[in-house]
Motif scaffolding. Structure first.
Motif, PDB file in Angstrom:
ATOM      1  N   GLU A 287       0.821  -1.215   0.000  1.00 28.63           N
ATOM      2  CA  GLU A 287       0.000   0.000   0.000  1.00 28.63           C
ATOM      3  C   GLU A 287       0.856   1.266   0.000  1.00 28.63           C
ATOM      4  O   GLU A 287       0.395   2.327  -0.461  1.00 28.63           O
ATOM      5  CB  GLU A 287      -0.937  -0.004   1.198  1.00 28.63           C
ATOM      6  N   THR A 322      -7.342   0.524  -8.571  1.00 28.86           N
ATOM      7  CA  THR A 322      -7.140  -0.338  -7.404  1.00 28.86           C
ATOM      8  C   THR A 322      -8.445  -1.035  -7.018  1.00 28.86           C
ATOM      9  O   THR A 322      -9.538  -0.603  -7.378  1.00 28.86           O
ATOM     10  CB  THR A 322      -6.623   0.473  -6.205  1.00 28.86           C
ATOM     11  N   SER A 325      -8.364  -3.934  -0.366  1.00 29.32           N
ATOM     12  CA  SER A 325      -7.243  -3.785   0.557  1.00 29.32           C
ATOM     13  C   SER A 325      -7.054  -5.120   1.261  1.00 29.32           C
ATOM     14  O   SER A 325      -7.993  -5.668   1.843  1.00 29.32           O
ATOM     15  CB  SER A 325      -7.537  -2.682   1.578  1.00 29.32           C
ATOM     16  N   ILE A 330      -2.454  -3.776  -1.706  1.00 28.84           N
ATOM     17  CA  ILE A 330      -3.596  -3.267  -2.458  1.00 28.84           C
ATOM     18  C   ILE A 330      -3.713  -4.046  -3.764  1.00 28.84           C
ATOM     19  O   ILE A 330      -2.714  -4.278  -4.452  1.00 28.84           O
ATOM     20  CB  ILE A 330      -3.436  -1.763  -2.768  1.00 28.84           C
TER      21      ILE A 330
END
Length: 365
Positions: A287, A322, A325, A330
């Motif tokens: 991330e 994206t 999570s 990610i």
């Protein structure tokens, strides 16, 4: 005098002209030449590779453990506790006697009822013989039949009362803490001890109504409880509520778990992960590599420029899409392929084409 003034003006013109030429033309030209040929030193960054991984789709929720069967054992009749035949926390089988109430008076009354029953039976037999010879009225014969049946019913009722004073476990399970003492007079309906069937347990939890189409009976669930850190229990969806709660717009799911070691107890708080599909492949990056902006989300991709003399590393800003999570990583749905190397620290000093040096031994801000 005039000649001197002319010479001074010429000298000053030459001096100021030289100054203006130097500041207005020569110096800017030299500065431009310097910066046009200047290359800043490579920026030190840390990096990571975009990785291909597999993820199983799931839904998360919290819930509570519930016993498959759970009752508070009570007595149907009142009586004095003569014996307690269990200990708190004991495992029992269906039919095991837990409490015995005093039955001395009941047994004495039973003897009287049995004697009355024998008398009623004798009267019935006598009247039966007489009715065959028509020596007695049919009314007397029917009265003796009713008397016999009434006596038999009273005997059975008294025997049932005596049986009820032996309080037994209704099913296999684990007892809780007893709530009575020896010699206590137990009122009908008074709690004696809790009993839970723990070989299997339920876990009940809720999900928002928008997930209703994703849930089906038989789906696998992974359950964690605070009491058993590092241990994961597996169960299957056994029931789905038939309605949506109007106040919360949630629906209830029930998962059944085998619990032969009785590790799960009713009332435990649980974390549930409900598996809703088959594993799928996806690409992820740390991330820290993501640079979200109002105009788009991007990463810096490291490019290798190989020459005969050296290999030079530069960066290219790449705009991406994206997804999920995933615990520090990610999901990248578009714009990046697995195996490409991205910058994870040091992005603030980079722009398109910047030269970089990778140092993954230190953490950069």
């Amino acid at each position: 005098m005039l000649k001197r003034m002319s010479i001074m003006i010429i000298i000053l013109s030459i001096i100021f002209g030289g100054i203006f030429w130097f500041l207005g033309y020569f110096k800017p030209m030299m500065v431009n030449q310097y910066f046009s040929s200047f290359q800043p030193p490579p920026a030190t960054i840390s990096s990571a590779y975009a990785e291909k991984t597999s993820r199983t789709p799931f839904l998360e929720s919290i819930g509570s453990v519930v016993a498959v069967q759970e009752v508070i054992v009570t007595s149907e009749v009142a009586g004095l506790i003569k014996s307690i035949e269990f200990v708190s926390g004991q495992d029992v089988k269906a039919g095991d006697r837990l409490i015995k109430l005093d039955t001395a008076v009941d047994k004495a009354e039973l003897k009287g009822l049995i004697a009355s029953g024998k008398l009623a039976e004798a009267n019935f037999k006598r009247d039966k013989q007489l009715i065959e010879r028509k020596a007695v009225s049919s009314l007397n014969y029917e009265t003796s039949i009713a008397g016999l049946r009434n006596a038999e019913a009273k005997i059975e009722s008294q025997k049932a009362t005596i049986r009820k004073k032996s309080i037994r476990a209704p099913f296999n399970g684990k007892l809780g803490i007893r709530k009575v003492d020896l010699g206590e007079y137990l009122q009908a309906g008074s709690p004696i001890v809790s009993l839970q069937a723990l070989d299997q347990v339920y876990v009940n939890f809720t999900l928002p109504e928008q997930h209703f189409s994703k849930v089906a009976v038989g789906q696998v669930s992974k359950i964690k409880v605070a009491a058993w850190k590092g241990r994961e229990f597996t169960g299957k969806v056994s029931a789905i509520d038939a309605r949506i709660n109007e106040a919360t717009r949630n629906f209830t799911i029930q998962v059944t778990i085998d619990n032969q070691d009785h590790a799960l107890l009713p009332g435990m708080f649980s974390e549930i992960r409900l598996i809703t599909g088959t594993p799928r492949e996806l690409v992820t990056v740390p991330e820290h590599a993501i640079d979200p902006k109002l105009y788009g989300t991007s990463v810096f991709v490291i490019i290798e420029d190989k020459t005969e003399a050296e290999t030079m590393l530069t960066v290219e800003r790449r705009y991406i899409q994206t997804g999920l999570s995933l615990g520090g990583n990610i999901e990248i749905t578009s714009g990046l392929k697995a195996g490409e190397q991205v910058v994870t620290a040091g992005q603030l000093k980079l722009q398109n084409g910047s030269r970089v040096v990778i140092n993954n031994t230190i953490k950069l801000n």
